[in-house]
Scaffold this active site. Structure first.
Site, PDB file in Angstrom:
ATOM      1  N   GLY A  52      30.953 -22.189  18.101  1.00 18.11           N
ATOM      2  CA  GLY A  52      31.040 -20.743  17.915  1.00 18.11           C
ATOM      3  C   GLY A  52      32.387 -20.154  18.286  1.00 18.11           C
ATOM      4  CE  LYS A  94      24.671 -21.716  17.131  1.00 15.95           C
ATOM      5  NZ  LYS A  94      25.756 -21.776  18.079  1.00 15.95           N
ATOM      6  CD  GLU A 113      24.307 -21.883  21.332  1.00 22.35           C
ATOM      7  OE1 GLU A 113      23.269 -21.720  20.682  1.00 22.35           O
ATOM      8  OE2 GLU A 113      25.446 -21.812  20.832  1.00 22.35           O
ATOM      9  CG  HIS A 144      22.401 -26.329  20.610  1.00 20.80           C
ATOM     10  ND1 HIS A 144      23.202 -25.427  21.275  1.00 20.80           N
ATOM     11  CD2 HIS A 144      22.908 -26.434  19.361  1.00 20.80           C
ATOM     12  CE1 HIS A 144      24.146 -24.993  20.446  1.00 20.80           C
ATOM     13  NE2 HIS A 144      23.989 -25.595  19.275  1.00 20.80           N
ATOM     14  CG  ASN A 188      21.373 -24.214  15.436  1.00 20.74           C
ATOM     15  OD1 ASN A 188      20.373 -23.503  15.400  1.00 20.74           O
ATOM     16  ND2 ASN A 188      22.029 -24.490  16.564  1.00 20.74           N
ATOM     17  CD  GLU A 230      26.254 -29.038  17.908  1.00 17.88           C
ATOM     18  OE1 GLU A 230      26.417 -28.642  16.762  1.00 17.88           O
ATOM     19  OE2 GLU A 230      25.557 -28.449  18.747  1.00 17.88           O
ATOM     20  CB  SER A 273      34.403 -24.304  14.881  1.00 19.72           C
ATOM     21  OG  SER A 273      34.087 -23.412  15.931  1.00 19.72           O
TER      22      SER A 273
HETATM   23  C1  PEP Z   1      25.979 -25.144  16.731  1.00 15.84           C
HETATM   24  O1  PEP Z   1      25.536 -24.176  17.327  1.00 15.84           O
HETATM   25  O2  PEP Z   1      25.285 -26.157  16.670  1.00 15.84           O
HETATM   26  C2  PEP Z   1      27.301 -25.051  16.124  1.00 15.84           C
HETATM   27  C3  PEP Z   1      27.892 -26.147  15.765  1.00 15.84           C
HETATM   28  O3  PEP Z   1      27.828 -23.772  15.959  1.00 15.84           O
HETATM   29  P1  PEP Z   1      29.175 -23.381  15.166  1.00 15.84           P
HETATM   30  O4  PEP Z   1      29.207 -24.133  13.877  1.00 15.84           O
HETATM   31  O5  PEP Z   1      29.072 -21.904  14.978  1.00 15.84           O
HETATM   32  O6  PEP Z   1      30.333 -23.771  16.050  1.00 15.84           O
END
Ligand code: PEP
Length: 253
Positions: A176, A14, A102, A100, A12, A170, A214
């Site tokens: 992040g 983003k 976000e 997601h 992703n 997630e 992460s």
């Molecule tokens: C994500 O935004 O779906 C995500 C898992 O981000 P990150 O790997 O940076 O934690």
């Protein structure tokens, strides 16, 4: 229990990248892929919408597939700035991320909205990656399993099957932040998601459940070996071809 399909490693991006970046990234991944005799994973790239065409051209017939990061629930109409799932299909996508954290956080997308978007994705012939996950406050209150269970129940369209839906767990606090969930936490939540899926989806035992939060080259092998983890949704590390490919290579085949 493991599903019979290969692990899905999804990136992703983003709101990152340019056309030059997208071309370089996609070509680097295609090169790495072509060096392998056997590929034990499926690779999915979810770039920002304006970069979908350049990624599609760059991945060519490599087998790397493309997804959108969000869509509107309607097929068309007066929704300035939004993108319909059918448009993503037309652009060459096979998947769309919906729900997601976000989007849930920035736009107040509740489960019913996520479910309608996921249904629109399915209607367009694509597969939704339905994201769920608890906040740090919910985890500390001991509510993680309950919250995630409710999100899965509320966000997956009726009539979904293993070939028409994917779930991505997630935890919001792991996205992040560099702070991944422990394999014990991941196992607990993925097992509980599997239990819910087995009740609400006809072949719920075969639905892919991805972990995201992460995921990096150094923790990918441990995370991807957890029972009921059928792939990863990767944010930050998907912006670096070497790191993203290393994560994919860590997947058990
Ligand atoms: C994500 O935004 O779906 C995500 C898992 O981000 P990150 O790997 O940076 O934690």
């Amino acid at each position: 229990m493991k599903t019979p399909t290969r692990p899905l490693i999804a990136g992703n991006w983003k709101m990152n990248g340019s056309r030059a970046f997208a071309k370089d990234m996609a070509e680097a991944l295609v090169n790495r892929l072509s060096e392998r005799e056997e590929v034990g994973f499926e690779m999915l790239l979810c770039p920002p919408a304006p970069l979908i065409d350049v990624v599609r051209e760059s991945v060519g017939a490599s087998g790397i597939v493309i997804g959108g990061q969000d869509c509107h629930a309607a097929k068309q109409g007066a929704h300035t700035g939004d993108i319909a799932a059918v448009m993503l299909a037309d652009a060459g996508c096979n998947y769309v991320i919906v729900g997601h954290s976000e989007r849930r956080g920035d736009y107040g997308e509740v489960d019913a909205v996520v479910r309608d978007k996921a249904a629109a994705v399915q209607m367009a012939g694509l597969i939704p990656l339905v994201c769920v996950g608890e906040t740090v406050e919910q985890r500390e209150a001991g509510e993680a399993v309950e919250i995630v269970t409710k999100q899965v129940e509320g966000s997956i369209p009726n009539g979904s099957s293993a070939s028409t839906v994917i779930v991505a767990y997630e935890p919001v606090w792991a996205i992040g932040t560099g702070r991944s969930a422990t394999v014990k936490d991941i196992a607990e939540i993925h097992n509980s998601i599997r239990t819910v899926l087995s009740k609400i989806v006809v072949d719920g035992e075969s639905v892919r459940i991805l972990y995201g939060g992460s995921v990096k080259p150094d923790n990918a092998a441990a995370i991807l070996s957890v029972d009921n983890v059928n792939g990863a949704l990767v944010g930050g590390a998907s912006l670096n071809a070497h790191e993203f490919f290393s994560i994919a290579e860590a997947a058990p085949s």
